[in-house]
Motif scaffolding. Structure first.
Motif, PDB file in Angstrom:
ATOM      1  N   ARG A 171      40.998  23.284  33.479  1.00 14.75           N
ATOM      2  CA  ARG A 171      41.676  22.147  32.841  1.00 14.75           C
ATOM      3  C   ARG A 171      43.181  22.171  33.062  1.00 14.75           C
ATOM      4  NH1 ARG A 171      39.425  22.183  26.900  1.00 14.75           N
ATOM      5  NH2 ARG A 171      37.239  22.052  27.440  1.00 14.75           N
ATOM      6  N   THR A 172      43.776  23.314  32.711  1.00 13.03           N
ATOM      7  CA  THR A 172      45.243  23.401  32.735  1.00 13.03           C
ATOM      8  C   THR A 172      45.767  24.093  33.986  1.00 13.03           C
ATOM      9  OG1 THR A 172      45.253  25.543  31.616  1.00 13.03           O
ATOM     10  CG2 THR A 172      45.271  23.580  30.207  1.00 13.03           C
ATOM     11  N   HIS A 173      44.893  24.710  34.762  1.00  9.17           N
ATOM     12  CA  HIS A 173      45.241  25.493  35.960  1.00  9.17           C
ATOM     13  C   HIS A 173      46.098  26.717  35.630  1.00  9.17           C
ATOM     14  CE1 HIS A 173      43.321  22.444  38.323  1.00  9.17           C
ATOM     15  NE2 HIS A 173      44.076  21.518  37.759  1.00  9.17           N
ATOM     16  N   ALA A 174      46.166  27.061  34.333  1.00  7.73           N
ATOM     17  CA  ALA A 174      46.884  28.270  33.928  1.00  7.73           C
ATOM     18  C   ALA A 174      46.091  29.487  34.403  1.00  7.73           C
ATOM     19  CB  ALA A 174      47.041  28.308  32.416  1.00  7.73           C
ATOM     20  N   LYS A 175      46.802  30.517  34.846  1.00  4.06           N
ATOM     21  CA  LYS A 175      46.169  31.741  35.321  1.00  4.06           C
ATOM     22  C   LYS A 175      46.342  32.831  34.274  1.00  4.06           C
ATOM     23  CE  LYS A 175      47.131  30.618  40.125  1.00  4.06           C
ATOM     24  NZ  LYS A 175      47.929  30.968  41.302  1.00  4.06           N
ATOM     25  N   GLU A 176      45.304  33.664  34.122  1.00  4.71           N
ATOM     26  CA  GLU A 176      45.375  34.810  33.217  1.00  4.71           C
ATOM     27  C   GLU A 176      44.846  36.034  33.946  1.00  4.71           C
ATOM     28  OE1 GLU A 176      43.405  34.152  29.468  1.00  4.71           O
ATOM     29  OE2 GLU A 176      44.382  32.208  29.178  1.00  4.71           O
ATOM     30  N   PHE A 177      45.440  37.183  33.639  1.00  3.58           N
ATOM     31  CA  PHE A 177      44.990  38.434  34.248  1.00  3.58           C
ATOM     32  C   PHE A 177      43.689  38.892  33.603  1.00  3.58           C
ATOM     33  CE2 PHE A 177      49.590  38.722  35.133  1.00  3.58           C
ATOM     34  CZ  PHE A 177      49.520  38.918  36.499  1.00  3.58           C
ATOM     35  N   ARG A 178      42.770  39.437  34.400  1.00  5.14           N
ATOM     36  CA  ARG A 178      41.528  40.038  33.943  1.00  5.14           C
ATOM     37  C   ARG A 178      41.080  41.070  34.970  1.00  5.14           C
ATOM     38  NH1 ARG A 178      42.261  36.591  30.360  1.00  5.14           N
ATOM     39  NH2 ARG A 178      40.693  35.774  28.957  1.00  5.14           N
ATOM     40  N   LYS A 179      40.235  42.010  34.567  1.00  2.00           N
ATOM     41  CA  LYS A 179      39.528  42.893  35.500  1.00  2.00           C
ATOM     42  C   LYS A 179      38.234  42.152  35.793  1.00  2.00           C
ATOM     43  CE  LYS A 179      37.211  46.309  37.477  1.00  2.00           C
ATOM     44  NZ  LYS A 179      36.004  46.046  38.259  1.00  2.00           N
ATOM     45  N   VAL A 180      38.214  41.390  36.864  1.00  4.35           N
ATOM     46  CA  VAL A 180      37.108  40.487  37.181  1.00  4.35           C
ATOM     47  C   VAL A 180      35.972  41.246  37.862  1.00  4.35           C
ATOM     48  CG1 VAL A 180      36.461  38.402  38.459  1.00  4.35           C
ATOM     49  CG2 VAL A 180      38.730  38.560  37.406  1.00  4.35           C
ATOM     50  N   ALA A 181      34.734  40.977  37.430  1.00  4.19           N
ATOM     51  CA  ALA A 181      33.551  41.546  38.080  1.00  4.19           C
ATOM     52  C   ALA A 181      33.252  40.734  39.326  1.00  4.19           C
ATOM     53  CB  ALA A 181      32.360  41.495  37.135  1.00  4.19           C
ATOM     54  N   ARG A 182      32.941  41.423  40.428  1.00  5.26           N
ATOM     55  CA  ARG A 182      32.535  40.709  41.634  1.00  5.26           C
ATOM     56  C   ARG A 182      31.036  40.482  41.509  1.00  5.26           C
ATOM     57  NH1 ARG A 182      32.835  44.016  46.782  1.00  5.26           N
ATOM     58  NH2 ARG A 182      30.695  44.458  46.246  1.00  5.26           N
ATOM     59  N   VAL A 183      30.682  39.286  41.074  1.00  2.00           N
ATOM     60  CA  VAL A 183      29.273  38.954  40.868  1.00  2.00           C
ATOM     61  C   VAL A 183      28.721  38.402  42.173  1.00  2.00           C
ATOM     62  CG1 VAL A 183      27.652  37.558  39.553  1.00  2.00           C
ATOM     63  CG2 VAL A 183      29.690  38.477  38.439  1.00  2.00           C
ATOM     64  N   GLN A 184      27.653  39.025  42.661  1.00  2.00           N
ATOM     65  CA  GLN A 184      27.036  38.586  43.899  1.00  2.00           C
ATOM     66  C   GLN A 184      26.077  37.429  43.625  1.00  2.00           C
ATOM     67  OE1 GLN A 184      25.925  40.964  46.922  1.00  2.00           O
ATOM     68  NE2 GLN A 184      27.579  42.402  46.670  1.00  2.00           N
ATOM     69  N   PRO A 185      26.073  36.395  44.476  1.00  2.00           N
ATOM     70  CA  PRO A 185      25.066  35.349  44.299  1.00  2.00           C
ATOM     71  C   PRO A 185      23.670  35.961  44.422  1.00  2.00           C
ATOM     72  CG  PRO A 185      26.719  34.714  45.940  1.00  2.00           C
ATOM     73  CD  PRO A 185      26.973  36.157  45.574  1.00  2.00           C
ATOM     74  N   GLU A 186      22.702  35.412  43.665  1.00  2.26           N
ATOM     75  CA  GLU A 186      21.357  35.987  43.620  1.00  2.26           C
ATOM     76  C   GLU A 186      20.704  36.070  44.994  1.00  2.26           C
ATOM     77  OE1 GLU A 186      18.610  34.755  40.621  1.00  2.26           O
ATOM     78  OE2 GLU A 186      20.250  34.464  39.192  1.00  2.26           O
ATOM     79  N   TYR A 187      20.986  35.097  45.885  1.00  2.00           N
ATOM     80  CA  TYR A 187      20.325  35.112  47.195  1.00  2.00           C
ATOM     81  C   TYR A 187      20.847  36.231  48.103  1.00  2.00           C
ATOM     82  CZ  TYR A 187      24.470  32.484  48.697  1.00  2.00           C
ATOM     83  OH  TYR A 187      25.753  32.089  48.960  1.00  2.00           O
ATOM     84  N   LEU A 188      21.985  36.861  47.735  1.00  2.00           N
ATOM     85  CA  LEU A 188      22.506  37.972  48.516  1.00  2.00           C
ATOM     86  C   LEU A 188      22.051  39.321  47.974  1.00  2.00           C
ATOM     87  CD1 LEU A 188      26.185  36.898  49.227  1.00  2.00           C
ATOM     88  CD2 LEU A 188      24.260  36.855  50.784  1.00  2.00           C
ATOM     89  N   GLN A 189      21.542  39.342  46.731  1.00  2.00           N
ATOM     90  CA  GLN A 189      21.128  40.612  46.133  1.00  2.00           C
ATOM     91  C   GLN A 189      19.806  41.063  46.748  1.00  2.00           C
ATOM     92  OE1 GLN A 189      21.062  39.901  41.948  1.00  2.00           O
ATOM     93  NE2 GLN A 189      23.279  39.909  41.769  1.00  2.00           N
ATOM     94  N   ALA A 190      19.695  42.363  46.926  1.00  2.00           N
ATOM     95  CA  ALA A 190      18.466  42.926  47.528  1.00  2.00           C
ATOM     96  C   ALA A 190      17.319  42.907  46.559  1.00  2.00           C
ATOM     97  CB  ALA A 190      18.724  44.347  47.992  1.00  2.00           C
TER      98      ALA A 190
END
Length: 190
Positions: A171-190
């Protein structure tokens, strides 16, 4: 936690009866098929109960991936409530702590807790140490797949990850710091 059916569990000298058991001639017996639970209630004898398999509580275990909600942060750690073990919701509330040194695998000395998590964030973490009645489970997010998976901006919108350390409000395009998880799309998971 062990399976039981109409077994003699212990003497009344060693245990106190709980649910799913009965007394006979100074011994406690299982009155149903299920799992034996042994709880120590302070200084007294342990209470022995038997619960059906569907009632047996799944507990967070070392190495388990858990989903938790951040409840508070301070410069040294984030406090969380553990909501799921894997994809199984927990009936009871378990508390956890993610220490500053367990947030990232690298640059541990440069981690700032408030730039990694905020209260209300949903986080994927791994259990590294079991808690007890008085303390919390120790958790880590020091893997690429672990960290914040859902966060809301101050405007109330669900934020979108834009890097491994930042999320942005759509909405506001404001950025916030986080330790983001790299979530893999389901079709790439084994």
């Amino acid at each position: 936690l062990s399976p039981s059916m109409c077994d003699r569990l212990c003497s009344t000298d060693d245990c106190m009866p709980g649910t799913g058991v009965y007394l006979r001639h100074g011994y406690i017996y299982s009155s149903l098929a299920g799992y034996v639970l042994r709880k120590n209630e302070g200084e007294e004898l342990p209470v022995i109960s038997v619960v059906r398999e569907t009632e047996a509580q799944l507990l967070p275990d070392v190495g388990a991936i858990v989903t938790c909600k951040v409840t508070s942060i301070n410069p040294r750690f984030a406090k969380v409530h553990i909501l799921y073990v894997g994809s199984t919701p927990l009936k009871d509330r378990f508390r956890g702590t993610i220490r500053k040194e367990d947030v990232r695998a690298t640059e541990k000395d440069r981690v700032e807790t408030y730039k990694s998590f905020r209260p209300g964030d949903i986080v994927l973490a791994k259990v590294i140490s079991l808690g007890d009645v008085q303390s919390n489970y120790l958790l880590t997010t020091a893997e690429n797949e672990l960290g914040v998976v859902v966060a809301h901006s101050e405007a109330g919108a669900q934020m979108v990850p834009i890097s491994w350390f930042e999320m942005q409000c759509p909405r506001t395009h404001a950025k916030e710091f986080r330790k983001v998880a790299r979530v893999q799309p389901e079709y790439l998971q084994a």
